[in-house]
Structures are given as structure tokens and as C-alpha cells.
Design a protein around this motif. Structure first.
Motif, mmCIF file in Angstrom:
data_model
loop_
_atom_site.group_PDB
_atom_site.id
_atom_site.type_symbol
_atom_site.label_atom_id
_atom_site.label_comp_id
_atom_site.label_asym_id
_atom_site.label_seq_id
_atom_site.Cartn_x
_atom_site.Cartn_y
_atom_site.Cartn_z
ATOM 1 N N GLU A 42 0.757 -1.457 -0.151
ATOM 2 C CA GLU A 42 -0.163 -0.078 0.257
ATOM 3 C C GLU A 42 0.550 1.062 0.071
ATOM 4 O O GLU A 42 0.740 2.421 -1.049
ATOM 5 C CB GLU A 42 -1.036 0.039 0.854
ATOM 6 N N ASN A 43 1.854 1.441 0.541
ATOM 7 C CA ASN A 43 2.780 2.656 1.332
ATOM 8 C C ASN A 43 3.171 2.216 -0.579
ATOM 9 O O ASN A 43 3.653 3.602 -1.311
ATOM 10 C CB ASN A 43 3.485 2.122 2.213
ATOM 11 N N THR A 44 4.024 1.389 -0.846
ATOM 12 C CA THR A 44 4.565 1.843 -2.309
ATOM 13 C C THR A 44 3.686 1.945 -3.399
ATOM 14 O O THR A 44 4.610 3.444 -4.056
ATOM 15 C CB THR A 44 5.588 0.880 -2.386
ATOM 16 N N LEU A 45 2.828 2.197 -3.798
ATOM 17 C CA LEU A 45 2.024 2.157 -4.424
ATOM 18 C C LEU A 45 1.244 3.525 -4.213
ATOM 19 O O LEU A 45 1.822 4.059 -5.297
ATOM 20 C CB LEU A 45 0.297 1.400 -4.757
ATOM 21 N N ASP A 46 0.841 4.195 -3.111
ATOM 22 C CA ASP A 46 0.659 5.093 -2.830
ATOM 23 C C ASP A 46 1.498 6.517 -3.486
ATOM 24 O O ASP A 46 1.740 7.132 -4.304
ATOM 25 C CB ASP A 46 0.515 5.281 -1.200
ATOM 26 N N GLU A 47 3.102 5.756 -3.122
ATOM 27 C CA GLU A 47 4.380 6.469 -3.137
ATOM 28 C C GLU A 47 4.393 6.665 -4.810
ATOM 29 O O GLU A 47 4.642 7.837 -5.109
ATOM 30 C CB GLU A 47 5.549 6.016 -2.953
ATOM 31 N N GLU A 49 2.121 6.305 -6.644
ATOM 32 C CA GLU A 49 1.082 6.807 -7.811
ATOM 33 C C GLU A 49 1.128 8.190 -7.551
ATOM 34 O O GLU A 49 -0.020 8.956 -7.399
ATOM 35 C CB GLU A 49 -0.118 6.257 -7.071
ATOM 36 N N LYS A 51 0.513 9.465 -4.235
ATOM 37 C CA LYS A 51 -0.186 10.208 -3.790
ATOM 38 C C LYS A 51 0.849 10.794 -2.244
ATOM 39 O O LYS A 51 -0.662 10.927 -0.608
ATOM 40 C CB LYS A 51 -1.036 9.331 -3.003
ATOM 41 N N THR A 52 1.807 10.459 -1.393
ATOM 42 C CA THR A 52 2.349 10.520 -0.736
ATOM 43 C C THR A 52 3.845 11.734 -1.361
ATOM 44 O O THR A 52 3.795 11.370 -2.239
ATOM 45 C CB THR A 52 3.110 9.861 -0.361
#
Length: 53
Positions: A42-47, A49, A51-52
Motif C-alpha cells: 500500500e505504501n509503495t503504491l501510494d508513493e 502514484e 499520493k504521498t
């Protein structure tokens, strides 16, 4: 309609050294391997994409 909380199996191969590191991290941080992997993905996808920060 699929539930957002429905689990599916994800099989991956990792280096033995990496698995040991993750297991130690999870033990030291009172975390399951399942929770660690979900959080890491989840954290990797957010980064990736954007989102972070």
C-alpha cells in the motif's frame, strides 16, 4: 460485488536473507507478515502514484 476486505493469496519468491530481515522486523514490532506485506504494498503504491510526499 467483491468486498474490499476479501483476502486473496499472493505468492512471491524473495531472497532468504530478505525474508529473515522481514521476519525479525515483524517479531520486533509485534506485526504479522501478512500485515507487513499489505502495508508495504500500500505504501509503495501510494508513493508511486504520487499520493504521498
Amino acid at each position: 460485488m467483491e468486498s474490499e476486505l476479501e483476502y486473496v493469496r499472493l505468492n512471491v519468491q524473495v531472497l532468504k536473507k530478505m525474508k529473515k530481515r522481514v521476519e525479525h522486523f515483524c517479531t520486533d514490532n509485534d506485526m504479522t507478515l501478512k500485515d507487513f506485506v499489505a502495508l508495504a504494498i500500500e505504501n509503495t503504491l501510494d508513493e508511486l502514484e504520487g499520493k504521498t510526499a
